[in-house]
Design an enzyme around this catalytic site. Structure first.
Site, mmCIF file in Angstrom:
data_model
loop_
_atom_site.group_PDB
_atom_site.id
_atom_site.type_symbol
_atom_site.label_atom_id
_atom_site.label_comp_id
_atom_site.label_asym_id
_atom_site.label_seq_id
_atom_site.Cartn_x
_atom_site.Cartn_y
_atom_site.Cartn_z
ATOM 1 N N ARG A 159 -2.654 -8.398 -1.887
ATOM 2 C CA ARG A 159 -3.887 -9.038 -2.364
ATOM 3 C C ARG A 159 -4.091 -8.771 -3.847
ATOM 4 O O ARG A 159 -4.474 -9.640 -4.601
ATOM 5 C CB ARG A 159 -5.099 -8.510 -1.585
ATOM 6 C CG ARG A 159 -5.292 -9.232 -0.268
ATOM 7 C CD ARG A 159 -6.563 -8.810 0.366
ATOM 8 N NE ARG A 159 -6.658 -7.343 0.409
ATOM 9 C CZ ARG A 159 -7.633 -6.693 0.997
ATOM 10 N NH1 ARG A 159 -8.603 -7.364 1.572
ATOM 11 N NH2 ARG A 159 -7.672 -5.381 1.018
ATOM 12 N N GLU A 210 0.432 -4.765 23.102
ATOM 13 C CA GLU A 210 1.044 -3.496 23.520
ATOM 14 C C GLU A 210 0.367 -2.942 24.760
ATOM 15 O O GLU A 210 -0.859 -3.017 24.847
ATOM 16 C CB GLU A 210 0.931 -2.458 22.386
ATOM 17 C CG GLU A 210 1.889 -2.743 21.278
ATOM 18 C CD GLU A 210 1.820 -1.722 20.145
ATOM 19 O OE1 GLU A 210 1.412 -0.580 20.383
ATOM 20 O OE2 GLU A 210 2.173 -2.091 19.037
ATOM 21 N N GLY A 255 0.856 -1.193 0.000
ATOM 22 C CA GLY A 255 0.000 0.000 0.000
ATOM 23 C C GLY A 255 0.884 1.233 0.000
ATOM 24 O O GLY A 255 2.020 1.205 -0.479
ATOM 25 N N ARG A 256 0.331 2.311 0.588
ATOM 26 C CA ARG A 256 1.092 3.573 0.621
ATOM 27 C C ARG A 256 2.431 3.410 1.328
ATOM 28 O O ARG A 256 3.474 3.821 0.822
ATOM 29 C CB ARG A 256 0.265 4.649 1.339
ATOM 30 C CG ARG A 256 -0.645 5.430 0.441
ATOM 31 C CD ARG A 256 -1.275 6.572 1.230
ATOM 32 N NE ARG A 256 -2.110 6.045 2.299
ATOM 33 C CZ ARG A 256 -3.432 5.909 2.207
ATOM 34 N NH1 ARG A 256 -4.065 6.294 1.127
ATOM 35 N NH2 ARG A 256 -4.131 5.415 3.221
ATOM 36 N N GLY A 309 6.910 4.466 14.940
ATOM 37 C CA GLY A 309 7.077 4.582 13.488
ATOM 38 C C GLY A 309 6.696 5.940 12.940
ATOM 39 O O GLY A 309 7.379 6.489 12.078
ATOM 40 N N HIS A 347 6.583 1.462 19.418
ATOM 41 C CA HIS A 347 5.558 1.955 18.481
ATOM 42 C C HIS A 347 5.782 3.440 18.165
ATOM 43 O O HIS A 347 4.936 4.283 18.460
ATOM 44 C CB HIS A 347 4.146 1.731 19.057
ATOM 45 C CG HIS A 347 3.071 1.798 18.006
ATOM 46 N ND1 HIS A 347 1.921 1.056 18.067
ATOM 47 C CD2 HIS A 347 2.965 2.534 16.868
ATOM 48 C CE1 HIS A 347 1.170 1.321 17.020
ATOM 49 N NE2 HIS A 347 1.781 2.211 16.283
ATOM 50 N N ARG A 398 1.404 -3.869 12.530
ATOM 51 C CA ARG A 398 0.685 -4.247 13.749
ATOM 52 C C ARG A 398 1.223 -5.585 14.231
ATOM 53 O O ARG A 398 1.462 -6.499 13.435
ATOM 54 C CB ARG A 398 -0.821 -4.377 13.494
ATOM 55 C CG ARG A 398 -1.572 -3.066 13.371
ATOM 56 C CD ARG A 398 -1.613 -2.260 14.675
ATOM 57 N NE ARG A 398 -2.351 -1.011 14.542
ATOM 58 C CZ ARG A 398 -1.795 0.172 14.222
ATOM 59 N NH1 ARG A 398 -0.500 0.262 14.019
ATOM 60 N NH2 ARG A 398 -2.542 1.250 14.134
HETATM 61 C C1 8YV Z 1 0.098 5.997 15.271
HETATM 62 C C2 8YV Z 1 -0.077 3.980 13.737
HETATM 63 O O1 8YV Z 1 1.058 6.536 16.090
HETATM 64 O O2 8YV Z 1 -1.479 5.515 12.624
HETATM 65 C C3 8YV Z 1 -1.208 4.367 12.856
HETATM 66 O O3 8YV Z 1 -1.868 3.425 12.361
HETATM 67 O O4 8YV Z 1 0.220 2.861 13.866
HETATM 68 C C4 8YV Z 1 0.762 4.917 14.495
HETATM 69 O O5 8YV Z 1 1.764 5.354 13.654
HETATM 70 C C5 8YV Z 1 -1.066 5.553 16.105
HETATM 71 O O6 8YV Z 1 -1.907 4.687 15.449
HETATM 72 C C6 8YV Z 1 -1.860 6.718 16.584
HETATM 73 O O7 8YV Z 1 -3.147 6.320 16.988
#
Ligand code: 8YV
Length: 332
Positions: A182, A273, A160-161, A296, A294, A244
């Site tokens: 997919r 988590e 994806g992106r 990213g 977490h 995830r």
């Molecule tokens: C966010 C993330 O920090 O946006 C997402 O899906 O996994 C993270 O980078 C987090 O979800 C904020 O709710």
């Protein structure tokens, strides 16, 4: 927007500029202490709010949705992934759900690229040596050797992106791009990335050197990297996951790392988590696993832009238009 301001409940501390604007536009309850809400507190929030602004740390499941008052019309997630929300249950109650895509793509891809480099090049182990004043005995030709990244095959699970943004970066580092998705990517993208499509995830896993997990977590991707599939991976390979935790069978991955049937891994996300198992900590201590909390998409710019998307989604919705980042049920 006419009449009474919508009552917005925000579950976590957001950037100051976003909270200020939120207060200007709406009747807003903030969480300045940033303490995660309990399920009871979430139930109380949806009972009174017109709009809930949750994050990945809030589980908006069927039971929370069942507690929503009729006034709850919008769940404007501060985050891209919406696996924390039961979208189908929300849709049944006529509640719209939005997210914050695009603005965190580059930050997340940068972090994934850092993880792709960190594991084979033993970055965290090296930094640990230098954190002890007597830790470094001095340069040696055969000490702290990692594995070369250039020329290796990267297998992207989920193009994806974020997957494509990782692929662009990785190509510049001399990795060849392989992917499973997919649906096959657009020919222009395949051409740009010189990417090889694998219809069979099993076959791709068995042939690549570094695996990056980039798919959303849905019922269909739960333990996509199952015990059986992890066993297909080459013993010289590495896995990186900033998507995830639930997409990989975490305990089976630890088995593989302990047995040496996979060389190393970097994880920014976890199945439960914020809990991290003692097995993981031991593997991290041994240099086989890089653990990140977490982070990213954790940049100042990214968080502000995510907040701006939340504001736009709420405002557009209450102006009577379809919010730009509406999430529909049934993505799995
Ligand atoms: C966010 C993330 O920090 O946006 C997402 O899906 O996994 C993270 O980078 C987090 O979800 C904020 O709710």
């Amino acid at each position: 927007m006419t009449g009474k301001k919508p009552h917005v409940v925000v579950t976590r501390k957001l950037p100051d500029s976003i909270e200020t604007r939120m207060r200007e536009l709406f009747e807003t309850d903030l969480n300045l202490e940033d303490t995660p809400l309990t399920q009871e507190e979430l139930n109380a929030a949806v009972a009174k709010a017109d709009v809930l602004v949750p994050t990945v740390s809030d589980k908006i499941d069927e039971s929370v949705i069942a507690n929503a008052g009729d006034q709850l019309k919008l769940i404007a997630n501060f985050g891209n992934g919406t696996d924390n929300i039961d979208i189908a249950a929300a849709a049944k109650r006529g509640i719209t759900v939005t997210n914050t895509p695009q603005v965190l793509t580059d930050d997340t891809a940068d972090m994934i690229m850092a993880m792709i480099l960190a594991v084979p090049r033993r970055l965290v182990e090296g930094a640990k040596v230098m954190s002890n004043p007597d830790g470094w005995p001095g340069w040696s030709p055969t000490w702290m050797l990692g594995r070369r990244v250039t020329g290796k095959r990267l297998g992207i699970v989920g193009m994806g992106r974020i997957g494509s943004a990782v692929a662009r970066r990785a190509k510049a580092f001399g990795l060849s791009i392989h992917y499973h998705n997919r649906e096959r990517a657009h020919p222009d993208l395949e051409q740009e990335l010189e990417a090889t499509y694998w219809d069979s995830l099993d076959q791709m896993l068995a042939r690549v050197d570094i695996i990056s997990v980039n798919s959303p977590f849905t019922p269909a991707t739960y333990h996509l990297l199952s015990e059986r599939r992890l066993k297909l991976i080459q013993s010289t390979a590495y896995i990186v996951n900033a998507a995830r935790g639930e997409i990989i069978d975490e305990s089976a991955l630890m088995d593989c790392l302990e047995a040496g049937s996979i060389s190393g891994a970097a994880l920014d996300v976890f199945e439960n988590e914020p809990a991290v198992s003692p097995r993981m900590l031991k593997l991290a201590e041994e240099g086989k696993l890089v653990l990140l909390p977490h982070m990213g998409s954790a940049t100042v710019e990214g968080r502000i832009e995510m907040g701006e998307k939340v504001l736009i989604n709420i405002r557009t919705f209450f102006d009577g238009h379809r919010p730009p980042d509406r999430v529909l049920p049934g993505r799995d």
